[in-house]
Write a protein that holds these residues in place. Structure first.
Motif, PDB file in Angstrom:
ATOM      1  N   LEU A 210       0.848  -1.193   0.000  1.00  0.00           N
ATOM      2  CA  LEU A 210       0.000   0.000   0.000  1.00  0.00           C
ATOM      3  C   LEU A 210       0.878   1.235   0.000  1.00  0.00           C
ATOM      4  O   LEU A 210       1.834   1.325   0.779  1.00  0.00           O
ATOM      5  N   VAL A 211       0.553   2.202  -0.880  1.00  0.00           N
ATOM      6  CA  VAL A 211       1.220   3.501  -0.848  1.00  0.00           C
ATOM      7  C   VAL A 211       0.147   4.576  -0.833  1.00  0.00           C
ATOM      8  O   VAL A 211      -0.769   4.564  -1.663  1.00  0.00           O
ATOM      9  N   CYS A 212       0.238   5.491   0.140  1.00  0.00           N
ATOM     10  CA  CYS A 212      -0.751   6.561   0.299  1.00  0.00           C
ATOM     11  C   CYS A 212      -0.080   7.912   0.150  1.00  0.00           C
ATOM     12  O   CYS A 212       1.013   8.148   0.675  1.00  0.00           O
ATOM     13  N   GLY A 213      -0.767   8.817  -0.544  1.00  0.00           N
ATOM     14  CA  GLY A 213      -0.339  10.197  -0.610  1.00  0.00           C
ATOM     15  C   GLY A 213      -0.882  10.987   0.562  1.00  0.00           C
ATOM     16  O   GLY A 213      -1.649  10.490   1.393  1.00  0.00           O
ATOM     17  N   PHE A 214      -0.495  12.254   0.610  1.00  0.00           N
ATOM     18  CA  PHE A 214      -0.854  13.122   1.724  1.00  0.00           C
ATOM     19  C   PHE A 214      -2.363  13.381   1.772  1.00  0.00           C
ATOM     20  O   PHE A 214      -3.090  13.140   0.821  1.00  0.00           O
ATOM     21  N   LEU A 215      -2.809  13.889   2.928  1.00  0.00           N
ATOM     22  CA  LEU A 215      -4.217  14.207   3.168  1.00  0.00           C
ATOM     23  C   LEU A 215      -5.112  12.984   2.970  1.00  0.00           C
ATOM     24  O   LEU A 215      -6.211  13.088   2.427  1.00  0.00           O
ATOM     25  N   THR A 216      -4.651  11.844   3.408  1.00  0.00           N
ATOM     26  CA  THR A 216      -5.455  10.622   3.352  1.00  0.00           C
ATOM     27  C   THR A 216      -5.857  10.225   4.774  1.00  0.00           C
ATOM     28  O   THR A 216      -5.036  10.248   5.686  1.00  0.00           O
ATOM     29  N   GLY A 217      -7.143   9.880   4.931  1.00  0.00           N
ATOM     30  CA  GLY A 217      -7.630   9.447   6.228  1.00  0.00           C
ATOM     31  C   GLY A 217      -7.719  10.558   7.256  1.00  0.00           C
ATOM     32  O   GLY A 217      -7.712  10.299   8.465  1.00  0.00           O
ATOM     33  N   VAL A 218      -7.841  11.792   6.795  1.00  0.00           N
ATOM     34  CA  VAL A 218      -7.891  12.938   7.697  1.00  0.00           C
ATOM     35  C   VAL A 218      -9.238  13.028   8.416  1.00  0.00           C
ATOM     36  O   VAL A 218      -9.310  13.390   9.587  1.00  0.00           O
ATOM     37  N   ALA A 219     -10.326  12.689   7.711  1.00  0.00           N
ATOM     38  CA  ALA A 219     -11.673  12.882   8.255  1.00  0.00           C
ATOM     39  C   ALA A 219     -12.500  11.618   8.076  1.00  0.00           C
ATOM     40  O   ALA A 219     -12.154  10.724   7.294  1.00  0.00           O
ATOM     41  N   ASP A 220     -13.637  11.564   8.814  1.00  0.00           N
ATOM     42  CA  ASP A 220     -14.585  10.474   8.633  1.00  0.00           C
ATOM     43  C   ASP A 220     -15.632  10.882   7.607  1.00  0.00           C
ATOM     44  O   ASP A 220     -15.530  11.930   6.962  1.00  0.00           O
TER      45      ASP A 220
ATOM     46  N   PRO B  18      -8.958  11.886  15.213  1.00  0.00           N
ATOM     47  CA  PRO B  18      -8.025  12.237  16.295  1.00  0.00           C
ATOM     48  C   PRO B  18      -6.582  12.251  15.796  1.00  0.00           C
ATOM     49  O   PRO B  18      -6.133  11.305  15.148  1.00  0.00           O
ATOM     50  N   GLY B  19      -5.885  13.353  16.073  1.00  0.00           N
ATOM     51  CA  GLY B  19      -4.496  13.456  15.656  1.00  0.00           C
ATOM     52  C   GLY B  19      -4.304  13.893  14.227  1.00  0.00           C
ATOM     53  O   GLY B  19      -3.174  13.940  13.738  1.00  0.00           O
ATOM     54  N   GLY B  20      -5.397  14.211  13.509  1.00  0.00           N
ATOM     55  CA  GLY B  20      -5.284  14.698  12.132  1.00  0.00           C
ATOM     56  C   GLY B  20      -5.182  13.617  11.081  1.00  0.00           C
ATOM     57  O   GLY B  20      -5.127  13.914   9.882  1.00  0.00           O
ATOM     58  N   MET B  21      -5.155  12.366  11.492  1.00  0.00           N
ATOM     59  CA  MET B  21      -5.168  11.212  10.583  1.00  0.00           C
ATOM     60  C   MET B  21      -5.666  10.033  11.390  1.00  0.00           C
ATOM     61  O   MET B  21      -5.372   9.924  12.584  1.00  0.00           O
ATOM     62  N   ASP B  22      -6.413   9.156  10.749  1.00  0.00           N
ATOM     63  CA  ASP B  22      -6.916   7.990  11.464  1.00  0.00           C
ATOM     64  C   ASP B  22      -5.779   7.306  12.223  1.00  0.00           C
ATOM     65  O   ASP B  22      -4.738   6.992  11.631  1.00  0.00           O
ATOM     66  N   PRO B  23      -5.942   7.098  13.539  1.00  0.00           N
ATOM     67  CA  PRO B  23      -4.852   6.522  14.334  1.00  0.00           C
ATOM     68  C   PRO B  23      -4.341   5.184  13.808  1.00  0.00           C
ATOM     69  O   PRO B  23      -3.147   4.874  13.939  1.00  0.00           O
ATOM     70  N   ARG B  24      -5.227   4.385  13.215  1.00  0.00           N
ATOM     71  CA  ARG B  24      -4.798   3.091  12.676  1.00  0.00           C
ATOM     72  C   ARG B  24      -3.851   3.273  11.497  1.00  0.00           C
ATOM     73  O   ARG B  24      -2.896   2.510  11.327  1.00  0.00           O
ATOM     74  N   LEU B  25      -4.103   4.306  10.685  1.00  0.00           N
ATOM     75  CA  LEU B  25      -3.199   4.584   9.568  1.00  0.00           C
ATOM     76  C   LEU B  25      -1.879   5.150  10.072  1.00  0.00           C
ATOM     77  O   LEU B  25      -0.810   4.815   9.545  1.00  0.00           O
ATOM     78  N   ARG B  26      -1.948   6.028  11.082  1.00  0.00           N
ATOM     79  CA  ARG B  26      -0.700   6.562  11.634  1.00  0.00           C
ATOM     80  C   ARG B  26       0.181   5.425  12.163  1.00  0.00           C
ATOM     81  O   ARG B  26       1.395   5.410  11.948  1.00  0.00           O
ATOM     82  N   GLU B  27      -0.430   4.468  12.838  1.00  0.00           N
ATOM     83  CA  GLU B  27       0.344   3.328  13.333  1.00  0.00           C
ATOM     84  C   GLU B  27       0.899   2.495  12.185  1.00  0.00           C
ATOM     85  O   GLU B  27       2.044   2.029  12.229  1.00  0.00           O
ATOM     86  N   LEU B  28       0.095   2.314  11.146  1.00  0.00           N
ATOM     87  CA  LEU B  28       0.532   1.528   9.988  1.00  0.00           C
ATOM     88  C   LEU B  28       1.783   2.126   9.353  1.00  0.00           C
ATOM     89  O   LEU B  28       2.712   1.401   8.985  1.00  0.00           O
ATOM     90  N   PHE B  29       1.812   3.461   9.239  1.00  0.00           N
ATOM     91  CA  PHE B  29       2.923   4.131   8.562  1.00  0.00           C
ATOM     92  C   PHE B  29       4.071   4.490   9.508  1.00  0.00           C
ATOM     93  O   PHE B  29       5.123   4.942   9.055  1.00  0.00           O
ATOM     94  N   GLY B  30       3.860   4.326  10.797  1.00  0.00           N
ATOM     95  CA  GLY B  30       4.905   4.672  11.747  1.00  0.00           C
ATOM     96  C   GLY B  30       4.934   6.144  12.112  1.00  0.00           C
ATOM     97  O   GLY B  30       5.989   6.680  12.475  1.00  0.00           O
TER      98      GLY B  30
END
Length: 659
Positions: free
Chosen positions: A484-494, A501-513
């Motif tokens: 998976l490769v994601c560009g910026f401003l992904t997963g910011v909102a529901d 929370p945190g400006g990006m879905d926490p699960r994605l933040r954990e995925l990308f480090g």
């Protein structure tokens, strides 16, 4: 007799490529029609679309039915072996409808009525419009259900009209009641605590008409959804009428390319045939890439063969300067569509108009007549499509890469009060698709909730708003071994445009480090940021990341030393938009790591290779000839020539090779 299934494009093509265009015979004396039929046959035309703008001709006054001319036309075309894609004429109501029913006219967000005299002047919510549209559709379907020329139904044309009027407002309130059930739920979803917007009555809710300052973005998002749904209701109402009379005849309506007004994933599920209108600028060096993107998206919506409903044989009439297509370009772009899954290649229009707003828009038969270059090129194309039709129609195109796109995420990201007005969702989508296209990779498009299991690589250029289910789908794809490769401003909102929370879905933040997303740093037009080995454009971010996740860092400026590109195992995050060459190199590297290979290695610049079924299409988008290495022995289906290891492509040249 019904076969117990909905018909498909294959039921219309019958092993050949459908070739033709919009035919508007009511614009011409009837003595012209036999000449049209003769020239259609000479050009290899197999079907024409009739009746798109004929409502006033068919129903000159309320309740009248003038079908004699259409009877004669249908018979004439059938006698010449030309099928008819019969359109319901409901995209352009006659003047009497607006005069007698002013409520049938659309109203803009600032309260201005859009009057008759153009086209698409109808309110999707108007009971009067819907009633008259159903009546003329019923009459057409009943009369021509058994006609042997009938090949396909074409409902309306380029659905696009928004309406902010009172009748639309009433339907909007009903739509919201059905979605939310209670006002408290709506107030929560819309965040109406902001700016004292809380509603105590459904009657207080309006479409997002022109306010003093910024609109409520969640209200705008729901109104976009509502508009798409209302237009879809208009389509399905007419579709159901014609399907009841002719369950064996496929039904379509034509999308506009990457049009923001329709959730085309949902619409495609309601069509037997997915079709699109496509008009790249012949002067745009990225015109063929734009065409490839639209074709890939349309094929993915169709989940197989699709229909090119409209293209231009020469110039259009709506650009500031309308350039003709150079010799060979019309043929090249038509074959590009076939290579990318089209089993129907059609035009607007057959005979170029002499009057009206589109008299400078080209036709297959232009003002120069049958001796003109355009018609001669059309004849050649018709013969070639007929020759390869049996070998190509119905065949699939395989891709190991999926690009994710979602209209709801696009709508949410396009709000007025966003970090940068220069971040345009379609432009970002184009940038990532271009990188893969120029590197020679085959790509599908997919919705973020689709089953992604058959792909090796999933690319998310930008999906600002993601549902919980969509985020879970991306995580499951990576857990199952996908890249998976994601560009910026992904997963910011529901889905309600509520910031995660945190400006990006926490699960994605954990995925990308990503430990902390401190700030978004949008860039000015023309401004760049230096990264390890490349320049970034448009956007940057102040990220704090796990040390082992950092693939590239920013250099210089406020973000000096901060992570720019992150990678954790098979999950990549790119916090800027690399310049085209850098993005192409990055995507090629990621694809190679995922085990994906180009269709044909070592291609010269601006030469496209597409494999559809057992055929290899080679397309030269250059103005000069080029030589291409193609290992092995092949037969060019267009010429019958045997070719070994190397081929010569003329300027705008095409080859269709079978090994």
């Amino acid at each position: 007799m019904s076969t117990g299934r909905r018909p498909t494009l294959a039921d219309a093509t019958r092993g050949r490529i459908l070739f033709g265009g919009d035919y508007n015979p009511e614009q011409w004396p009837e003595e012209t029609w036999p000449e049209d039929a003769r020239l259609m046959r000479e050009a290899g035309v197999t079907a024409v679309t009739v009746g798109v703008f004929s409502w006033a001709k068919l129903e000159p006054e309320p309740g009248a039915r003038e079908f004699g001319w259409l009877d004669r036309l249908m018979d004439l075309l059938h006698e010449h072996g030309v099928g008819v894609v019969l359109a319901t004429p409901t995209s352009s109501p006659p003047p009497w409808l607006g005069r007698l029913h002013p409520d049938s006219l659309p109203v803009t967000e600032d309260g201005r009525t859009e009057w008759w005299g153009g086209r698409q002047h109808f309110s999707h919510s108007s009971a009067a419009y819907r009633g008259h549209a159903a009546a003329i559709t019923e009459a057409l379907a009943a009369r021509y259900a058994g006609h042997p020329a009938l090949t396909m139904w074409h409902i309306n044309n380029e659905y696009c009209t928004a309406d902010f009027g009172d009748e639309a407002a009433a339907r909007f309130r009903r739509w919201l009641r059905a979605k939310y059930g209670a006002l408290d739920a709506l107030n929560t979803a819309w965040g109406t605590a902001f700016w004292s917007q809380g509603y105590d009555s459904w009657d207080g809710i309006l479409p997002p008409r022109t306010p003093h300052y910024l609109k409520n973005p969640a209200q705008v998002l729901d109104f976009r959804r509502f508009t798409s749904d209302m237009l879809l209701e208009c389509y399905t109402a007419e579709r159901d009428i014609v399907a009841r009379h002719t369950p064996h005849i496929p039904v379509t309506t034509n999308f506009m390319p990457l049009f923001p007004g329709q959730d085309a994933w949902r619409w495609a599920e309601e069509e037997d045939v997915v079709s699109v209108d496509l008009y790249p600028d012949p002067r745009d060096p990225l015109g063929p890439q734009h065409g490839a993107l639209v074709q890939d998206l349309t094929r993915s919506q169709a989940r197989g063969p699709w229909m090119l409903m409209e293209q231009a044989a020469g110039p259009v009439n709506w650009r500031g300067v309308n350039h003709p297509k150079p010799r060979g370009l019309n043929r090249l772009w038509s074959f590009q569509a076939v290579a990318r899954g089209a089993d129907a290649v059609c035009y607007f229009q057959w005979r170029q108009s002499r009057q009206g707003a589109e008299k400078f828009h080209s036709g297959m038969l232009g003002h120069a007549g049958e001796r003109g270059r355009t018609f001669q090129e059309v004849k050649r194309l018709g013969a070639e499509l007929a020759a390869i039709g049996p070998a190509v129609t119905g065949s699939p195109l395989h891709a190991d890469i999926a690009i994710l796109h979602d209209w709801h995420a696009w709508w949410a990201s396009a709000q007025e009060g966003r970090p940068s007005a220069h971040v345009d969702h379609p432009a970002v989508l184009h940038a990532w698709h271009r990188a893969l296209w120029e590197a020679g990779f085959a790509t599908d498009f997919a919705h973020p909730a689709h089953d992604l299991g058959r792909y090796r690589l999933v690319v998310v250029p930008q999906l600002y708003a993601l549902t919980d289910a969509a985020v879970g789908n991306l995580l499951a794809f990576v857990r199952a071994g996908g890249t998976l490769v994601c560009g910026f401003l992904t997963g910011v909102a529901d889905e309600d445009d509520r910031i995660r929370p945190g400006g990006m879905d926490p699960r994605l933040r954990e995925l990308f480090g990503i430990r902390v997303l401190h700030e978004w740093w949008p860039l000015e037009p023309g401004e760049t940021v230096v990264c390890d080995g490349f320049l970034g454009t448009l956007w940057s971010e102040e990220l704090e990341a796990e040390p082992d996740a950092v693939e590239a860092r920013y250099g210089g400026g406020e973000l000096d030393g901060f992570p720019a590109v992150l990678r954790r195992d098979r999950a990549w995050y790119v916090s800027t938009l690399p310049e085209p060459d850098a993005l192409r190199a990055l995507t090629a590297r990621i694809a190679a790591g995922a085990g994906v290979r180009p269709v044909l290695a070592g291609l010269p610049d601006r030469v496209e290779a597409v494999r559809r079924g057992e055929l290899l299409f080679l397309l030269n988008h250059r103005r000069e000839p080029v030589t291409v290495d193609v290992p092995g022995t092949h037969t060019d289906l267009l010429t019958g020539d045997k070719i070994t290891d190397r081929v010569f492509l003329d300027r705008y040249g095409v080859m269709v090779l079978r090994s």
